[in-house]
Design an enzyme around this catalytic site. Sequence first.
Site: not given
Ligand code: IPM
Ligand code: MN
Length: 326
Positions: A121, A172, A205, A229, A233
């Site tokens: 990032y 990794k 992974d 990140d 999710d």
């Molecule tokens: C998160 C989001 C952000 C990230 C994006 C929107 C920049 O996906 O907060 O997880 O990648 O960190």
């Molecule tokens: Mn995210």
Amino acid sequence: MAHKVGIMGGDGIGPEVIAEGLKVIAAAGVELETVDYDLGGARYLRDGEILSDSTLEEWRGLDAIYVGAVGTPGVPPGVIERGLLLKMRFELDLYINQRPFVSAEDGIDMTVIRENTEGAYAGEGGILRKNTPFEVATQGSVNTRMGVERAIRYAFDLASTTERKHLTLCHKTNVLNFSGDLWQRTFNEVAEEYPNVDTDYNHVDAACIYFVQAPQQYDVIVTDNLFGDILTDLGGAVSGGIGFAASANLNPARTGPSMFEPVHGSAPDIAGQGIANPTAAIISGAMMLRHLGEDDAADRVTAAAYKLGDTQGGTVAIGDAIAAAL
Ligand code: IPM
Ligand code: MN
């Protein structure tokens, strides 16, 4: 004294879920002095404003910032993400992204500590010979000893307070032999200072398989920015859905405000329909209360939100149910 909090509802469902979060915080008996900031994709399309230096200066004087979601179709990818959200994380040195995943029903109670200011990032790299057959794109991953160590230390501190006292490093190291080496060595060195914390290591992974098949095995996980990140999710998806996934972007050194936002995006497809689940925003609000020292209110809101986040009837009905349970 009321806590001074910047409110950025943002785009899409963002303002809808933040309204419920504020309702619940008020119902918990905590007084906030709020300042609204109209920023995000819609604002950018209106007058080009993303995040000015003067706004950033104002934010430095706040106790916290509460964010819904940003992102609007029609804005090129990266403009708002880099110009607003990441600028906020970098400029305010929000170096920890803490993301809890809890599902009592499935026996899941884990927290991902994501390094939040470095890695892929950081924006290192560039494009050469753009739009020619000889185009080159590089995107580096920046890992400093300081950045890696402060994330790992935060994770050990957290793990030493949990019941299981277990911390897993996800990386990794079998392929990323430079950054992985720095993470693993730092992790091993800091571990010596925490003999009460059990440690483990998973390749990222493989962790994706365990997240799906046996997320119950995890307590605290520490990982880099991009792995974090993706894993978060997945963590949301396996623990009640992204509608429950909350996050705290923390500056634990408290040299400025921390920022609290749900993991989900602005979901423009369902905006304005009153059907977005505000639970992730409400739990993020509880994390903000904890950071502000309002532990009792934070405990009550968190418990009610996990219990009632599945209430039927839409955004307002869920917010009302949680507020009423306090
Ligand atoms: C998160 C989001 C952000 C990230 C994006 C929107 C920049 O996906 O907060 O997880 O990648 O960190
Ligand atoms: Mn995210």
